[in-house]
Design a protein around this motif. Structure first.
Motif, PDB file in Angstrom:
ATOM      1  N   CYS A  59       0.837  -1.205   0.000  1.00 34.48           N
ATOM      2  CA  CYS A  59       0.000   0.000   0.000  1.00 34.48           C
ATOM      3  C   CYS A  59       0.872   1.257   0.000  1.00 34.48           C
ATOM      4  O   CYS A  59       0.557   2.240  -0.682  1.00 34.48           O
ATOM      5  N   ALA A  60       1.959   1.244   0.765  1.00 34.28           N
ATOM      6  CA  ALA A  60       2.862   2.397   0.804  1.00 34.28           C
ATOM      7  C   ALA A  60       3.530   2.613  -0.547  1.00 34.28           C
ATOM      8  O   ALA A  60       3.776   3.756  -0.947  1.00 34.28           O
ATOM      9  N   SER A  61       3.823   1.528  -1.266  1.00 34.27           N
ATOM     10  CA  SER A  61       4.413   1.649  -2.596  1.00 34.27           C
ATOM     11  C   SER A  61       3.476   2.403  -3.533  1.00 34.27           C
ATOM     12  O   SER A  61       3.913   3.277  -4.299  1.00 34.27           O
ATOM     13  N   MET A  62       2.201   2.095  -3.484  1.00 39.52           N
ATOM     14  CA  MET A  62       1.232   2.800  -4.316  1.00 39.52           C
ATOM     15  C   MET A  62       1.113   4.260  -3.892  1.00 39.52           C
ATOM     16  O   MET A  62       0.974   5.157  -4.721  1.00 39.52           O
ATOM     17  N   TRP A  63       1.189   4.507  -2.591  1.00 36.99           N
ATOM     18  CA  TRP A  63       1.100   5.883  -2.082  1.00 36.99           C
ATOM     19  C   TRP A  63       2.251   6.721  -2.614  1.00 36.99           C
ATOM     20  O   TRP A  63       2.059   7.892  -2.983  1.00 36.99           O
ATOM     21  N   LEU A  64       3.443   6.147  -2.674  1.00 39.01           N
ATOM     22  CA  LEU A  64       4.600   6.868  -3.189  1.00 39.01           C
ATOM     23  C   LEU A  64       4.428   7.241  -4.661  1.00 39.01           C
ATOM     24  O   LEU A  64       5.043   8.195  -5.138  1.00 39.01           O
ATOM     25  N   GLU A  65       3.617   6.494  -5.372  1.00 40.10           N
ATOM     26  CA  GLU A  65       3.376   6.765  -6.784  1.00 40.10           C
ATOM     27  C   GLU A  65       2.101   7.576  -7.008  1.00 40.10           C
ATOM     28  O   GLU A  65       1.631   7.703  -8.141  1.00 40.10           O
ATOM     29  N   GLY A  66       1.532   8.099  -5.907  1.00 37.73           N
ATOM     30  CA  GLY A  66       0.372   8.975  -6.032  1.00 37.73           C
ATOM     31  C   GLY A  66      -0.959   8.263  -6.093  1.00 37.73           C
ATOM     32  O   GLY A  66      -1.966   8.865  -6.484  1.00 37.73           O
ATOM     33  N   GLU A  67      -0.999   6.999  -5.712  1.00 41.97           N
ATOM     34  CA  GLU A  67      -2.243   6.237  -5.743  1.00 41.97           C
ATOM     35  C   GLU A  67      -2.591   5.798  -4.321  1.00 41.97           C
ATOM     36  O   GLU A  67      -1.712   5.434  -3.541  1.00 41.97           O
ATOM     37  N   LEU A  68      -3.882   5.815  -4.002  1.00 41.18           N
ATOM     38  CA  LEU A  68      -4.334   5.445  -2.664  1.00 41.18           C
ATOM     39  C   LEU A  68      -5.027   4.091  -2.715  1.00 41.18           C
ATOM     40  O   LEU A  68      -6.053   3.935  -3.376  1.00 41.18           O
ATOM     41  N   VAL A  69      -4.446   3.113  -2.029  1.00 40.26           N
ATOM     42  CA  VAL A  69      -5.032   1.783  -1.914  1.00 40.26           C
ATOM     43  C   VAL A  69      -5.107   1.448  -0.427  1.00 40.26           C
ATOM     44  O   VAL A  69      -4.093   1.482   0.272  1.00 40.26           O
ATOM     45  N   SER A  70      -6.291   1.140   0.058  1.00 38.19           N
ATOM     46  CA  SER A  70      -6.445   0.855   1.480  1.00 38.19           C
ATOM     47  C   SER A  70      -6.005  -0.570   1.798  1.00 38.19           C
ATOM     48  O   SER A  70      -6.141  -1.482   0.964  1.00 38.19           O
ATOM     49  N   LEU A  71      -5.500  -0.750   3.001  1.00 41.67           N
ATOM     50  CA  LEU A  71      -5.059  -2.071   3.447  1.00 41.67           C
ATOM     51  C   LEU A  71      -6.221  -3.055   3.434  1.00 41.67           C
ATOM     52  O   LEU A  71      -6.071  -4.203   3.015  1.00 41.67           O
ATOM     53  N   GLU A  72      -7.366  -2.606   3.862  1.00 44.62           N
ATOM     54  CA  GLU A  72      -8.538  -3.476   3.895  1.00 44.62           C
ATOM     55  C   GLU A  72      -8.888  -3.996   2.504  1.00 44.62           C
ATOM     56  O   GLU A  72      -9.107  -5.196   2.301  1.00 44.62           O
ATOM     57  N   ASP A  73      -8.919  -3.095   1.516  1.00 47.03           N
ATOM     58  CA  ASP A  73      -9.257  -3.512   0.156  1.00 47.03           C
ATOM     59  C   ASP A  73      -8.231  -4.480  -0.410  1.00 47.03           C
ATOM     60  O   ASP A  73      -8.576  -5.441  -1.115  1.00 47.03           O
ATOM     61  N   LEU A  74      -6.955  -4.250  -0.107  1.00 48.26           N
ATOM     62  CA  LEU A  74      -5.907  -5.122  -0.634  1.00 48.26           C
ATOM     63  C   LEU A  74      -5.990  -6.511  -0.028  1.00 48.26           C
ATOM     64  O   LEU A  74      -5.838  -7.515  -0.741  1.00 48.26           O
ATOM     65  N   VAL A  75      -6.245  -6.593   1.278  1.00 50.25           N
ATOM     66  CA  VAL A  75      -6.356  -7.907   1.929  1.00 50.25           C
ATOM     67  C   VAL A  75      -7.525  -8.691   1.342  1.00 50.25           C
ATOM     68  O   VAL A  75      -7.407  -9.875   1.026  1.00 50.25           O
ATOM     69  N   LEU A  76      -8.670  -8.018   1.187  1.00 49.36           N
ATOM     70  CA  LEU A  76      -9.847  -8.698   0.650  1.00 49.36           C
ATOM     71  C   LEU A  76      -9.639  -9.099  -0.815  1.00 49.36           C
ATOM     72  O   LEU A  76     -10.043 -10.176  -1.242  1.00 49.36           O
ATOM     73  N   HIS A  77      -9.002  -8.223  -1.587  1.00 48.58           N
ATOM     74  CA  HIS A  77      -8.737  -8.541  -2.991  1.00 48.58           C
ATOM     75  C   HIS A  77      -7.779  -9.721  -3.107  1.00 48.58           C
ATOM     76  O   HIS A  77      -7.952 -10.601  -3.963  1.00 48.58           O
ATOM     77  N   ASP A  78      -6.778  -9.769  -2.235  1.00 46.69           N
ATOM     78  CA  ASP A  78      -5.819 -10.859  -2.260  1.00 46.69           C
ATOM     79  C   ASP A  78      -6.484 -12.186  -1.905  1.00 46.69           C
ATOM     80  O   ASP A  78      -6.062 -13.239  -2.377  1.00 46.69           O
TER      81      ASP A  78
END
Length: 357
Positions: A59-78
Motif C-alpha cells: 500500500c505504501a508503494s502505491m502511495w509513493l506513486e500517487g495512488e491510494l489503496v487501502s489495506l482493507e481492500d488489498l487484503v480482501l482482494h488478495d
C-alpha cells in the motif's frame, strides 16, 4: 558479469554531504534496523507480523506513486473476497504484494541474480526454479493486464524511437549499441558497492533506480530489490525491510531533493523511520495478543476462542467468512466468537464487516 567489458562506475559518498553529517543518521538507521530484525528473529508472532508488513509495504508503494489503496481492500482482494469491483490501482498493489512475497520466500540476494531480475522485470529467463516460484504465487496471471499495457507502451516507444532516428538521418538498419537495462545496471552497481556500509550502498542503489526506472513503468520493483540487497548484505536476516513504508514517512522534498547527498540522508532517515514504526507495531500486536489470550483462558475444551486468537494473530484482517472457513463453523457462530473476543471492527459498516487486532 553483465557489462564486464565496461568497468563499474566509481561510486562514492556525495561530496555535498560531509561524512560528519552522515554518521549520525547512518548509526541511527543501523541501530533501528538491527533492533527490528532481532525482535522479529525471536518473535512468537513473526509470521503474522511479516504478513502484515507485506500488505502495508505494498500500500505504501502505491502511495509513493500517487495512488491510494487501502489495506482493507488489498487484503480482501488478495483473498478473492472483494466487496466492490477492484480498481487498476488495486490490481497493481496486488502485483507489488505478490512480488514482495516471492522475494521474501527466496534466499537473500536471489532476486538480484540474473534469473531473478529477468523474471521480476517481466522478461523471459532460463531459470526454471525461479519461474516455478513465480507461477506458484500466481504473479503471472495476476499481472496479465499490466503486462499487456507495458508491452503496448514498449512497442510505442520503439516506434517513436525508430521514427526519430529516421528523421535525424540515421540508418535504422544498423542497430544501436546495446545498453544496460535498469535491472542489469542495478546488479552491476551492487557488485561495485561492496566496499561501502550496507545501508549507504543500498541508498545509492535506490537513488540510481529512482533516477532511471525501467521504461515498463515498474519503478516500484527497484525498492523491493534494494530491500533484498539489505538481506544479502546481512542487515536483515529475519525479514524483508519495508522500504516503501519508511520512505512514506519522509517528506517528498527530501526524497526528491536536487542534491544527491540530501537524498542519501533522506534514505537513511527513511530506513530508521520504517524500522521504528515496525517495532512499535510489533509491540502493539504482542500486547493486544496477550490481552486476547487472557480473555480466552479458562474456557471449555470445546471452545474455539483460542483458535480465533491464533487466527487473528496470523492474519491482518478477518471477516465472518474467513473465520467460518478457517474454523469450520457457520458465519453466525463466527460473528458471535468475534464479539465475545472483542476484536476491533475497522469499517463501521453493518454489512461486510472486517475485524483486526
Amino acid at each position: 558479469m553483465i557489462g564486464a567489458h565496461q568497468p563499474p562506475a566509481e561510486l562514492t559518498i556525495p561530496e555535498s554531504l560531509p561524512l560528519s553529517q552522515l554518521i549520525a543518521p547512518l548509526v541511527a538507521a543501523e541501530d533501528a534496523l538491527a533492533r527490528m530484525d532481532e525482535r522479529l528473529r525471536t518473535s512468537r508472532i513473526r509470521e503474522g507480523f511479516i504478513s502484515r508488513l507485506h500488505y502495508a509495504d505494498a500500500c505504501a508503494s502505491m502511495w509513493l506513486e500517487g495512488e491510494l489503496v487501502s489495506l482493507e481492500d488489498l487484503v480482501l482482494h488478495d483473498a478473492a473476497a472483494d466487496v466492490r469491483a477492484p480498481t487498476p490501482q488495486l490490481a497493481r498493489a496486488r502485483t507489488v504484494l505478490r512480488t514482495r512475497r516471492i522475494i521474501s520466500d527466496q534466499p537473500p540476494g536471489r532476486a538480484l541474480e540474473r534469473g531473478g531480475l529477468a523474471l521480476l522485470s517481466g522478461k523471459p529467463a532460463a531459470d526454471k526454479e525461479f519461474a516455478t516460484e513465480m507461477y506458484r504465487h500466481g504473479s503471472r496471471s495476476a499481472d496479465t493486464d499490466e503486462t499487456g499495457l507495458d508491452d503496448a507502451l514498449s512497442a510505442l516507444d520503439e516506434v517513436l524511437s525508430r521514427t526519430g532516428r529516421v528523421l535525424s538521418g540515421e540508418n535504422i538498419e544498423t542497430p544501436p549499441s546495446p545498453a544496460l537495462t535498469p535491472t542489469e545496471d542495478l546488479r552491476r552497481m551492487a557488485d561495485s558497492l561492496e566496499h561501502l556500509p550496507p545501508l549507504l550502498a543500498a541508498g545509492l542503489l535506490w537513488d540510481r533506480w529512482e533516477a532511471h526506472p525501467p521504461a515498463s513503468g515498474r519503478a516500484w520493483l527497484g525498492r523491493q530489490l534494494v530491500a533484498d540487497y539489505l538481506r544479502a548484505r546481512g542487515k536483515a536476516a529475519a525479514h524483508l525491510p519495508a522500504i516503501n513504508s519508511g520512505l512514506r514517512a519522509v517528506p517528498w522534498e527530501h526524497r526528491r531533493a536536487r542534491d544527491g547527498g540530501a537524498r542519501l540522508r533522506a534514505w537513511l532517515e527513511a530506513a530508521q523511520a520504517g524500522a521504528l514504526a515496525g517495532l512499535r507495531e510489533h509491540d502493539r500486536l504482542v500486547a493486544a495478543l496477550a490481552t486476547l489470550e487472557r480473555k480466552s483462558s479458562g474456557r471449555r475444551v470445546t471452545s474455539r476462542l483460542q483458535d480465533l486468537v491464533e487466527l487473528a494473530a496470523a492474519h491482518p484482517l478477518l471477516t465472518a467468512a474467513t473465520v467460518a472457513q478457517a474454523l469450520g463453523i457457520t458465519q453466525r457462530a463466527a460473528r458471535n466468537l468475534v464479539a465475545e473476543l472483542g476484536l476491533r471492527e475497522t469499517t463501521g459498516r453493518g454489512r461486510y464487516r472486517v475485524w483486526m487486532l
